[in-house]
Design an enzyme around this catalytic site. Structure first.
Site, PDB file in Angstrom:
ATOM      1  N   CYS A  47      55.885  72.258  82.118  1.00  0.00           N
ATOM      2  CA  CYS A  47      56.776  72.068  80.966  1.00  0.00           C
ATOM      3  C   CYS A  47      56.154  72.814  79.786  1.00  0.00           C
ATOM      4  CB  CYS A  47      56.873  70.570  80.699  1.00  0.00           C
ATOM      5  SG  CYS A  47      57.550  70.116  79.108  1.00  0.00           S
ATOM      6  N   HIS A  48      56.999  73.150  78.790  1.00  0.00           N
ATOM      7  CA  HIS A  48      56.483  73.862  77.615  1.00  0.00           C
ATOM      8  C   HIS A  48      55.341  73.138  76.913  1.00  0.00           C
ATOM      9  CE1 HIS A  48      59.766  76.940  77.122  1.00  0.00           C
ATOM     10  NE2 HIS A  48      58.640  77.568  76.911  1.00  0.00           N
ATOM     11  N   THR A  49      55.401  71.807  76.935  1.00  0.00           N
ATOM     12  CA  THR A  49      54.361  71.032  76.255  1.00  0.00           C
ATOM     13  C   THR A  49      52.980  71.314  76.855  1.00  0.00           C
ATOM     14  OG1 THR A  49      56.071  69.404  75.882  1.00  0.00           O
ATOM     15  CG2 THR A  49      53.823  68.707  75.404  1.00  0.00           C
ATOM     16  N   HIS A  69      52.120  66.835  83.125  1.00  0.00           N
ATOM     17  CA  HIS A  69      52.701  65.513  82.873  1.00  0.00           C
ATOM     18  C   HIS A  69      54.045  65.312  83.541  1.00  0.00           C
ATOM     19  CE1 HIS A  69      54.364  68.205  79.908  1.00  0.00           C
ATOM     20  NE2 HIS A  69      55.385  67.370  79.794  1.00  0.00           N
ATOM     21  N   GLU A  70      54.584  66.365  84.177  1.00  0.00           N
ATOM     22  CA  GLU A  70      55.895  66.209  84.825  1.00  0.00           C
ATOM     23  C   GLU A  70      55.630  66.231  86.326  1.00  0.00           C
ATOM     24  OE1 GLU A  70      59.298  68.281  82.737  1.00  0.00           O
ATOM     25  OE2 GLU A  70      59.635  69.017  84.755  1.00  0.00           O
ATOM     26  N   CYS A  99      54.555  49.066  77.658  1.00  0.00           N
ATOM     27  CA  CYS A  99      53.642  47.965  77.980  1.00  0.00           C
ATOM     28  C   CYS A  99      54.418  46.688  78.313  1.00  0.00           C
ATOM     29  CB  CYS A  99      52.664  47.723  76.838  1.00  0.00           C
ATOM     30  SG  CYS A  99      53.387  46.874  75.410  1.00  0.00           S
ATOM     31  N   CYS A 102      54.885  44.680  73.538  1.00  0.00           N
ATOM     32  CA  CYS A 102      54.879  44.902  72.090  1.00  0.00           C
ATOM     33  C   CYS A 102      56.296  44.765  71.512  1.00  0.00           C
ATOM     34  CB  CYS A 102      54.311  46.284  71.780  1.00  0.00           C
ATOM     35  SG  CYS A 102      55.428  47.627  72.206  1.00  0.00           S
ATOM     36  N   CYS A 105      58.686  47.380  72.876  1.00  0.00           N
ATOM     37  CA  CYS A 105      59.095  47.144  74.267  1.00  0.00           C
ATOM     38  C   CYS A 105      60.041  45.948  74.364  1.00  0.00           C
ATOM     39  CB  CYS A 105      57.879  46.960  75.164  1.00  0.00           C
ATOM     40  SG  CYS A 105      56.979  48.510  75.433  1.00  0.00           S
ATOM     41  N   CYS A 113      56.766  52.411  72.464  1.00  0.00           N
ATOM     42  CA  CYS A 113      55.719  51.416  72.725  1.00  0.00           C
ATOM     43  C   CYS A 113      54.498  51.588  71.803  1.00  0.00           C
ATOM     44  CB  CYS A 113      55.287  51.544  74.184  1.00  0.00           C
ATOM     45  SG  CYS A 113      53.927  50.475  74.644  1.00  0.00           S
ATOM     46  N   ARG A 117      52.423  54.689  73.390  1.00  0.00           N
ATOM     47  CA  ARG A 117      53.177  55.816  72.854  1.00  0.00           C
ATOM     48  C   ARG A 117      52.351  57.093  72.995  1.00  0.00           C
ATOM     49  NH1 ARG A 117      55.270  55.264  66.732  1.00  0.00           N
ATOM     50  NH2 ARG A 117      55.798  53.228  67.587  1.00  0.00           N
ATOM     51  N   CYS A 177      59.874  64.231  82.582  1.00  0.00           N
ATOM     52  CA  CYS A 177      59.813  64.672  81.174  1.00  0.00           C
ATOM     53  C   CYS A 177      61.085  65.383  80.759  1.00  0.00           C
ATOM     54  CB  CYS A 177      58.592  65.550  80.902  1.00  0.00           C
ATOM     55  SG  CYS A 177      58.643  66.299  79.257  1.00  0.00           S
ATOM     56  N   ARG A 372      62.554  75.535  85.522  1.00  0.00           N
ATOM     57  CA  ARG A 372      61.450  74.723  86.021  1.00  0.00           C
ATOM     58  C   ARG A 372      60.832  75.382  87.253  1.00  0.00           C
ATOM     59  NH1 ARG A 372      60.585  72.893  81.882  1.00  0.00           N
ATOM     60  NH2 ARG A 372      60.405  70.707  81.278  1.00  0.00           N
TER      61      ARG A 372
HETATM   62  P1  NAD Z   1      62.570  76.349  75.068  1.00  0.00           P
HETATM   63  O1  NAD Z   1      61.677  77.150  74.203  1.00  0.00           O
HETATM   64  O2  NAD Z   1      62.657  76.654  76.511  1.00  0.00           O
HETATM   65  O3  NAD Z   1      64.075  76.471  74.515  1.00  0.00           O
HETATM   66  C1  NAD Z   1      64.389  76.548  73.171  1.00  0.00           C
HETATM   67  C2  NAD Z   1      65.602  77.487  73.016  1.00  0.00           C
HETATM   68  O4  NAD Z   1      66.011  77.457  71.648  1.00  0.00           O
HETATM   69  C3  NAD Z   1      65.321  78.958  73.351  1.00  0.00           C
HETATM   70  O5  NAD Z   1      66.267  79.416  74.296  1.00  0.00           O
HETATM   71  C4  NAD Z   1      65.470  79.665  71.997  1.00  0.00           C
HETATM   72  O6  NAD Z   1      66.005  80.966  72.132  1.00  0.00           O
HETATM   73  C5  NAD Z   1      66.404  78.741  71.259  1.00  0.00           C
HETATM   74  N1  NAD Z   1      66.331  78.811  69.795  1.00  0.00           N
HETATM   75  C6  NAD Z   1      65.224  78.888  69.010  1.00  0.00           C
HETATM   76  N2  NAD Z   1      65.571  78.913  67.695  1.00  0.00           N
HETATM   77  C7  NAD Z   1      66.923  78.839  67.658  1.00  0.00           C
HETATM   78  C8  NAD Z   1      67.866  78.823  66.608  1.00  0.00           C
HETATM   79  N3  NAD Z   1      67.500  78.886  65.328  1.00  0.00           N
HETATM   80  N4  NAD Z   1      69.182  78.730  66.932  1.00  0.00           N
HETATM   81  C9  NAD Z   1      69.579  78.664  68.212  1.00  0.00           C
HETATM   82  N5  NAD Z   1      68.729  78.692  69.261  1.00  0.00           N
HETATM   83  C10 NAD Z   1      67.418  78.778  68.985  1.00  0.00           C
HETATM   84  O7  NAD Z   1      62.197  74.816  74.798  1.00  0.00           O
HETATM   85  P2  NAD Z   1      62.433  73.489  75.661  1.00  0.00           P
HETATM   86  O8  NAD Z   1      61.320  73.291  76.605  1.00  0.00           O
HETATM   87  O9  NAD Z   1      63.823  73.468  76.175  1.00  0.00           O
HETATM   88  O10 NAD Z   1      62.253  72.383  74.506  1.00  0.00           O
HETATM   89  C11 NAD Z   1      63.159  72.320  73.417  1.00  0.00           C
HETATM   90  C12 NAD Z   1      62.601  71.467  72.283  1.00  0.00           C
HETATM   91  O11 NAD Z   1      62.508  70.097  72.686  1.00  0.00           O
HETATM   92  C13 NAD Z   1      61.184  71.843  71.828  1.00  0.00           C
HETATM   93  O12 NAD Z   1      61.120  71.789  70.421  1.00  0.00           O
HETATM   94  C14 NAD Z   1      60.327  70.751  72.430  1.00  0.00           C
HETATM   95  O13 NAD Z   1      59.139  70.571  71.703  1.00  0.00           O
HETATM   96  C15 NAD Z   1      61.260  69.580  72.286  1.00  0.00           C
HETATM   97  N6  NAD Z   1      60.945  68.370  73.067  1.00  0.00           N
HETATM   98  C16 NAD Z   1      61.245  67.158  72.461  1.00  0.00           C
HETATM   99  C17 NAD Z   1      61.003  65.963  73.105  1.00  0.00           C
HETATM  100  C18 NAD Z   1      61.405  64.648  72.450  1.00  0.00           C
HETATM  101  O14 NAD Z   1      61.146  63.597  73.029  1.00  0.00           O
HETATM  102  N7  NAD Z   1      62.045  64.657  71.265  1.00  0.00           N
HETATM  103  C19 NAD Z   1      60.419  65.994  74.384  1.00  0.00           C
HETATM  104  C20 NAD Z   1      60.141  67.237  74.998  1.00  0.00           C
HETATM  105  C21 NAD Z   1      60.410  68.419  74.323  1.00  0.00           C
HETATM  106 ZN    ZN Z   2      54.882  48.419  74.322  1.00  0.00          ZN
END
Ligand code: NAD
Ligand code: ZN
Length: 379
Positions: A47-49, A69-70, A99, A102, A105, A113, A117, A177, A372
């Site tokens: 994953c990107h993270t 993590h995935e 958990c 809390c 939860c 959590c 968290r 994830c 993926r």
């Molecule tokens: P990714 O980089 O694969 O996809 C992001 C897409 O957004 C790309 O295709 C990019 O071209 C496009 N983009 C960027 N700026 C843009 C704009 N201004 N207008 C339109 N499109 C635009 O990322 P991903 O893995 O799909 O993750 C997406 C987001 O979700 C990330 O910010 C990530 O950190 C976040 N995320 C959040 C949570 C949560 O729980 N809130 C969990 C996991 C990931």
């Molecule tokens: Zn909890």
């Protein structure tokens, strides 16, 4: 089990330094302590993270570390006090826990959590502040409590969802994830009604999972918004009916969307992490009933700026973490949706490689070629 209570030697991909290729090493994995579970990982996806924390740009560098993590795996042994899981159970590790005790939860409305968290800077177990991984006695840090880039890993019981053992782990591993984050943002938070129009900002894995949520909710029109024109072709497979590239217009994209939809979209889900896209996603929803949901993680200095009149005109802005899912309570049910063939996971898995080729998975993600890439631990 013959290995219970003993140190297990196995292969893991170790990140020694920021941005350097991972190396497959023999690691020692200590037995699980109180409230912990040792899991044999069968499949893990990238994953990107993982890439962000491997690059460690703007993040606290924690090295040497086992990322990942995935994933999906099978319980090998459990520590003291673990009653909900037993050896042989099939589990999905989750970077944020539940958990069950809390205030969060206990609340129906929260999945944040207090105890478990997500904590991206902690590289040790919460029980005793130690790592369960060593190489020749030298500790190697954990990552978000999961560290799935290892044949065996130790995880707090609160970060493991017990799932149907019939579910194919090579597919459902992506639910731990990215899939649930995007899918839950749509179905749990934006909640589009049948026949509505949904805009998805950002067509990466998270945005496409949000799109899958719009598809199964019966959205009549799904508008993908991305700066990369190449994302359109792929998004069609996910039910995307229209595509808007903000770069093709001289006016703000929210105005383009409002014109296209005769007043605004019914729901918008932002999955970019870009502050301008977040503002556009909010401002493009219809007055009176429109709901926008932020999923993307902004940078440290970002500020969300909009005219308060937008709120008075009854546009709603929400945000979500992990699609509002409680990992242990809810993930087993999301897996069941796949088992009932309501969800299409296969289209997310564009690549599959043996674990030994983990650096190929990184290359594919960095080049933007994969949605993926699933790695199998057994060759
Ligand atoms: P990714 O980089 O694969 O996809 C992001 C897409 O957004 C790309 O295709 C990019 O071209 C496009 N983009 C960027 N700026 C843009 C704009 N201004 N207008 C339109 N499109 C635009 O990322 P991903 O893995 O799909 O993750 C997406 C987001 O979700 C990330 O910010 C990530 O950190 C976040 N995320 C959040 C949570 C949560 O729980 N809130 C969990 C996991 C990931
Ligand atoms: Zn909890």
């Amino acid at each position: 089990m013959a290995t219970a209570g003993k140190v297990i030697k196995c292969k893991a991909a170790v990140a020694w330094e920021a941005g350097k290729p991972l190396s497959i090493e023999e690691v020692e994995v200590a037995p699980p302590q109180a409230m912990e579970v040792r899991v044999k990982i069968l499949y893990t996806a990238l994953c990107h993270t993982d890439v962000y924390f491997w690059e460690a740009k703007g993040q606290t560098p924690v090295f040497p570390r086992i990322l990942g993590h995935e994933a999906g795996g099978i319980v090998e042994s459990v520590g003291e006090g673990v009653t909900e899981l037993a050896p042989g159970d099939h589990v999905l590790p989750v970077f944020t826990g539940e958990c069950k005790e809390c205030a969060h939860c206990q609340s129906e409305e929260s999945n944040m959590c207090d105890l478990l968290r997500i904590n991206v800077d902690r590289g040790v177990m919460i029980g005793d502040g130690q790592s369960r991984f060593t190489i020749k006695g030298k500790p190697i840090f954990h990552f978000v409590g999961t560290s799935t880039f290892s044949e065996y890993t130790v995880i707090h019981v609160g970060c493991l969802a017990k799932i149907n053992p019939e579910a194919p782990l090579d597919k459902v591993c992506i639910m731990s994830c990215g899939f649930c984050t995007g899918f839950g943002a749509t179905v749990n938070v934006a909640k589009p009604k049948r026949g509505q129009t949904v805009a998805i900002f950002g067509l990466g894995a998270v945005g496409l999972a949000a799109m899958e949520g719009a598809r199964i909710s019966g959205a009549s029109r799904i508008i993908g918004v991305d700066l990369n024109p190449a994302k359109w072709e792929q998004a069609k497979k996910f039910g995307c009916t229209d595509f808007v590239n903000p770069k093709d217009y001289s006016k703000p994209v929210q105005e383009v969307l409002i014109e296209m939809t005769n007043g605004g979209v019914d729901r918008a889900v932002e999955c970019t992490g870009n502050i301008n896209a977040m503002i556009s996603a909010f401002e493009c929803v219809h007055d009176g009933w429109g709901v926008a949901v932020l999923v993307g993680v902004p940078t440290k200095d970002d500020v969300f700026k909009t005219h308060p009149m937008n709120f008075l005109n009854e546009k709603t802005l929400k945000g979500t973490f992990f699609g509002n899912y409680k990992p242990r309570t809810d993930l087993p049910n999301v897996v069941e949706m796949y088992m009932r063939k309501e969800l299409e996971l296969e289209k997310f898995i564009t690549h599959s490689v043996p674990f030994s080729q983990i650096n190929t998975a990184f290359d594919l993600m960095l080049k933007g070629e994969s949605i993926r890439c699933v790695m199998r631990m057994e060759e």
